[in-house]
Write a protein that holds these residues in place. Sequence first.
Motif, PDB file in Angstrom:
ATOM      1  N   LEU A 167      74.753  -5.602  32.998  1.00 54.79           N
ATOM      2  CA  LEU A 167      75.506  -5.150  31.836  1.00 54.79           C
ATOM      3  C   LEU A 167      75.316  -6.151  30.706  1.00 54.79           C
ATOM      4  CD1 LEU A 167      77.635  -3.223  30.536  1.00 54.79           C
ATOM      5  CD2 LEU A 167      79.401  -4.705  31.529  1.00 54.79           C
ATOM      6  N   VAL A 168      75.000  -5.659  29.499  1.00 54.16           N
ATOM      7  CA  VAL A 168      74.849  -6.514  28.316  1.00 54.16           C
ATOM      8  C   VAL A 168      75.885  -6.079  27.290  1.00 54.16           C
ATOM      9  CG1 VAL A 168      73.315  -7.293  26.478  1.00 54.16           C
ATOM     10  CG2 VAL A 168      72.386  -6.811  28.755  1.00 54.16           C
ATOM     11  N   ILE A 169      76.685  -7.036  26.811  1.00 53.73           N
ATOM     12  CA  ILE A 169      77.730  -6.750  25.841  1.00 53.73           C
ATOM     13  C   ILE A 169      77.398  -7.460  24.534  1.00 53.73           C
ATOM     14  CG2 ILE A 169      80.181  -7.052  25.301  1.00 53.73           C
ATOM     15  CD1 ILE A 169      80.753  -6.853  28.279  1.00 53.73           C
ATOM     16  N   LEU A 174      85.066  -9.574  25.438  1.00 56.06           N
ATOM     17  CA  LEU A 174      85.018  -9.082  26.811  1.00 56.06           C
ATOM     18  C   LEU A 174      86.408  -8.598  27.177  1.00 56.06           C
ATOM     19  CD1 LEU A 174      83.203  -8.806  29.358  1.00 56.06           C
ATOM     20  CD2 LEU A 174      84.103 -11.008  30.090  1.00 56.06           C
ATOM     21  N   GLU A 175      86.529  -7.305  27.488  1.00 53.04           N
ATOM     22  CA  GLU A 175      87.831  -6.752  27.816  1.00 53.04           C
ATOM     23  C   GLU A 175      88.411  -7.442  29.045  1.00 53.04           C
ATOM     24  OE1 GLU A 175      87.577  -2.577  28.293  1.00 53.04           O
ATOM     25  OE2 GLU A 175      86.923  -2.195  26.226  1.00 53.04           O
ATOM     26  N   GLN A 176      89.724  -7.682  28.989  1.00 50.80           N
ATOM     27  CA  GLN A 176      90.371  -8.413  30.076  1.00 50.80           C
ATOM     28  C   GLN A 176      90.207  -7.725  31.417  1.00 50.80           C
ATOM     29  OE1 GLN A 176      91.608 -11.386  30.068  1.00 50.80           O
ATOM     30  NE2 GLN A 176      92.218 -11.330  32.204  1.00 50.80           N
ATOM     31  N   GLN A 177      90.264  -6.378  31.415  1.00 49.78           N
ATOM     32  CA  GLN A 177      90.120  -5.705  32.700  1.00 49.78           C
ATOM     33  C   GLN A 177      88.726  -5.867  33.269  1.00 49.78           C
ATOM     34  OE1 GLN A 177      90.885  -4.211  29.812  1.00 49.78           O
ATOM     35  NE2 GLN A 177      89.890  -2.219  29.561  1.00 49.78           N
ATOM     36  N   ALA A 195      83.598 -19.668  19.905  1.00 46.32           N
ATOM     37  CA  ALA A 195      84.007 -18.275  20.129  1.00 46.32           C
ATOM     38  C   ALA A 195      83.756 -17.873  21.583  1.00 46.32           C
ATOM     39  CB  ALA A 195      83.255 -17.350  19.185  1.00 46.32           C
ATOM     40  N   ALA A 196      82.621 -18.284  22.120  1.00 46.50           N
ATOM     41  CA  ALA A 196      82.289 -17.933  23.501  1.00 46.50           C
ATOM     42  C   ALA A 196      83.243 -18.613  24.478  1.00 46.50           C
ATOM     43  CB  ALA A 196      80.857 -18.322  23.802  1.00 46.50           C
ATOM     44  N   LEU A 197      83.568 -19.879  24.209  1.00 46.82           N
ATOM     45  CA  LEU A 197      84.455 -20.608  25.109  1.00 46.82           C
ATOM     46  C   LEU A 197      85.859 -20.007  25.091  1.00 46.82           C
ATOM     47  CD1 LEU A 197      84.630 -22.912  27.103  1.00 46.82           C
ATOM     48  CD2 LEU A 197      85.069 -24.479  25.207  1.00 46.82           C
ATOM     49  N   ARG A 198      86.319 -19.587  23.920  1.00 45.10           N
ATOM     50  CA  ARG A 198      87.625 -18.925  23.831  1.00 45.10           C
ATOM     51  C   ARG A 198      87.644 -17.660  24.692  1.00 45.10           C
ATOM     52  NH1 ARG A 198      91.177 -20.095  19.630  1.00 45.10           N
ATOM     53  NH2 ARG A 198      90.431 -21.617  18.085  1.00 45.10           N
ATOM     54  N   ALA A 199      86.600 -16.853  24.564  1.00 40.34           N
ATOM     55  CA  ALA A 199      86.533 -15.609  25.331  1.00 40.34           C
ATOM     56  C   ALA A 199      86.423 -15.886  26.823  1.00 40.34           C
ATOM     57  CB  ALA A 199      85.340 -14.778  24.860  1.00 40.34           C
ATOM     58  N   LEU A 201      87.597 -18.440  28.490  1.00 45.60           N
ATOM     59  CA  LEU A 201      88.871 -18.931  29.016  1.00 45.60           C
ATOM     60  C   LEU A 201      89.864 -17.804  29.253  1.00 45.60           C
ATOM     61  CD1 LEU A 201      89.271 -22.152  26.843  1.00 45.60           C
ATOM     62  CD2 LEU A 201      88.846 -22.056  29.304  1.00 45.60           C
ATOM     63  N   ALA A 202      89.655 -16.669  28.596  1.00 49.98           N
ATOM     64  CA  ALA A 202      90.547 -15.518  28.787  1.00 49.98           C
ATOM     65  C   ALA A 202      90.275 -14.800  30.103  1.00 49.98           C
ATOM     66  CB  ALA A 202      90.400 -14.543  27.621  1.00 49.98           C
ATOM     67  N   CYS A 203      89.159 -15.137  30.743  1.00 48.29           N
ATOM     68  CA  CYS A 203      88.800 -14.508  32.025  1.00 48.29           C
ATOM     69  C   CYS A 203      89.399 -15.291  33.185  1.00 48.29           C
ATOM     70  CB  CYS A 203      87.286 -14.469  32.194  1.00 48.29           C
ATOM     71  SG  CYS A 203      86.458 -13.259  31.169  1.00 48.29           S
TER      72      CYS A 203
END
Length: 271
Positions: A167-169, A174-177, A195-199, A201-203
């Motif tokens: 999968l390529v986004i 990146l959606e939390q689910q 920006a990438a590190l913030r996203a 960390l949400a995972c």
Amino acid sequence: MTTSPELLDLAAQLKANDESFVLATVVRTVSVTAAKAGAKAIIRPDGTIVAGWIGGGCARGAVLKAAREALADGVPRMVSVQPDNLLAELGVKPGETKEGVRFASNMCPSKGTMDIFVEPVLPHPALVIFGASPVALALAAQARPLGYHVTLVAPAADLITTPEADLVIDGFALEQQGCGSRFVVVSTQGKGDEAALRAALACDAAYHAFVGSRRKMDSLRDKLIKDGIDAALLDKVKAPAGLDLGAITPEEIAMSILAEITLTRRRGQRG
């Protein structure tokens, strides 16, 4: 006893859908037991037996308990349900594990013995890679043959070649689910690090890593803490990513990261 085609079809369907389940198989019986060797059942994470049969209540409780534990740690188990007098002869108590076998008491009037192999079937491990750097692309290429479901998250404009990913986004959203329990690597290497590190960390992940120097990570850490990111969350990020193998090339760095992920993933499974 033969396995029904319906049970095999359901197992294949659950695997194709990346759903977790347990396959319980009766491997040995002694004396009178409701189920015989070869009987199988599919058990979902909520404890529901959705296909097959491995006997009545005499073994059900012990098998369901073992199924929950197997799904939690990914390790198969052997359960032996025996009457109390045989357990006493073996010198074990109900609930004890000896030489890899978990023993349980058979309280049913039949007083038979039943050994059941409990095998967890888990979804493919998921690897989420943020970035389009050479290391990110090498990591995706090396991870897929090892059975990982690879998601590459990066601005489409940064991709100079088609990545080997499931999968390529486009972008860093990146959606939390879509996170869940998995392995996350930030390999932006100067293009959208923050920006990438913030996203990332949400995972919710078993492993977070950043491809870059310790100094670069410290700088990002200070900035993100000032912006309200929890310091404890940032402290879980491994930087630099990977085991210290003396890696130089992107392919070698990717290999060192996969080695570290493997160490994390398999920890405790070879006891």
